[in-house]
Design an enzyme around this catalytic site. Sequence first.
Site, mmCIF file in Angstrom:
data_model
loop_
_atom_site.group_PDB
_atom_site.id
_atom_site.type_symbol
_atom_site.label_atom_id
_atom_site.label_comp_id
_atom_site.label_asym_id
_atom_site.label_seq_id
_atom_site.Cartn_x
_atom_site.Cartn_y
_atom_site.Cartn_z
ATOM 1 N N PHE A 98 -2.221 35.223 42.525
ATOM 2 C CA PHE A 98 -0.975 34.740 41.948
ATOM 3 C C PHE A 98 0.009 34.289 43.012
ATOM 4 O O PHE A 98 0.861 33.452 42.774
ATOM 5 C CB PHE A 98 -0.338 35.821 41.059
ATOM 6 C CG PHE A 98 -0.094 37.114 41.762
ATOM 7 C CD1 PHE A 98 1.097 37.346 42.420
ATOM 8 C CD2 PHE A 98 -1.049 38.106 41.763
ATOM 9 C CE1 PHE A 98 1.327 38.538 43.070
ATOM 10 C CE2 PHE A 98 -0.825 39.313 42.415
ATOM 11 C CZ PHE A 98 0.369 39.520 43.074
ATOM 12 N N ASP A 125 -5.922 45.639 34.926
ATOM 13 C CA ASP A 125 -6.290 44.364 34.315
ATOM 14 C C ASP A 125 -7.058 44.471 33.003
ATOM 15 O O ASP A 125 -7.289 43.477 32.325
ATOM 16 C CB ASP A 125 -7.109 43.522 35.305
ATOM 17 C CG ASP A 125 -8.245 44.310 35.951
ATOM 18 O OD1 ASP A 125 -8.952 45.044 35.223
ATOM 19 O OD2 ASP A 125 -8.416 44.200 37.186
ATOM 20 N N HIS A 158 -3.213 53.730 36.509
ATOM 21 C CA HIS A 158 -1.999 53.006 36.878
ATOM 22 C C HIS A 158 -1.463 52.167 35.728
ATOM 23 O O HIS A 158 -0.653 51.264 35.932
ATOM 24 C CB HIS A 158 -2.266 52.121 38.104
ATOM 25 C CG HIS A 158 -2.497 52.911 39.359
ATOM 26 N ND1 HIS A 158 -3.123 52.401 40.483
ATOM 27 C CD2 HIS A 158 -2.189 54.202 39.681
ATOM 28 C CE1 HIS A 158 -3.189 53.333 41.419
ATOM 29 N NE2 HIS A 158 -2.633 54.429 40.949
ATOM 30 N N CYS A 175 9.774 48.793 26.646
ATOM 31 C CA CYS A 175 11.158 48.754 27.128
ATOM 32 C C CYS A 175 11.325 49.795 28.219
ATOM 33 O O CYS A 175 10.899 50.946 28.070
ATOM 34 C CB CYS A 175 12.117 49.035 25.977
ATOM 35 S SG CYS A 175 13.843 49.223 26.498
#
Length: 241
Positions: A38, A107, A122, A130
């Site tokens: 990315f 992922d 993780h 939120c």
Amino acid sequence: MPKHVKDIQTAVDWLLQSQKTVVFTGAGMSTESNIPDFRSRSGWWKQIDPRTVATTEALTENYQLFHAFYTARIQALKDVLPHEGYHVLARWEKRGLIDLIGTQNVDGLHRKAGSDAVEELHGSIHMIKCHSCGKKASTACFIDGHVCEACGGKLRPNVVLFGEMLPQRAWQRTLSAIEKAELVLVIGTSLDVYPANQLPMMTDGRVVAINKEAHAGYTFDLTIEGKAGELLARMDEVMQS
């Protein structure tokens, strides 16, 4: 190479003999699925250390940067498919050879490949919540820059940021399984990230490390160096022969 062949056979023998096997995976599994970098999508990403963005401080004090960073990560994963190694693990689970997969990856590729007994240490980038009240939201709401409909708080992926505790359910379930395991397969992780890197050491069973390079400072019962996906596929072939 004869030694490689012998090591793979040994790992397969141990797996077939084990009454309880736990798999522990890291980023080395993901990168073999050709996940786009990315940071290369836009030149300015190259000037930013991800460790300064994946933090609670960035979320609260520089949300624009935090949002752009995670939007890029989510979009980069959109068309990524699990490689054969993931499918091998899913098949082994269906055969009763694997009891649990504990992964440091966010992922979702293990689940995408069909594995069900997965604990995401993780968190998951595909779940949005939120930051203030914890209410769930859609990925589209996060990408579009919306706030929480319940309290107006900032939306974020449900991943563990630097400065946050690991999800206790995932930690306890993985730890408990590893403590009872006869075999732990440590796959595609450098074991650099604390505290998850402590988990493979919590077993009295055998530990097999499968990674592109050896782990400095760690001693395992067996280490096989190479690409995780390719080695898992070879193990599966040996098992079928």
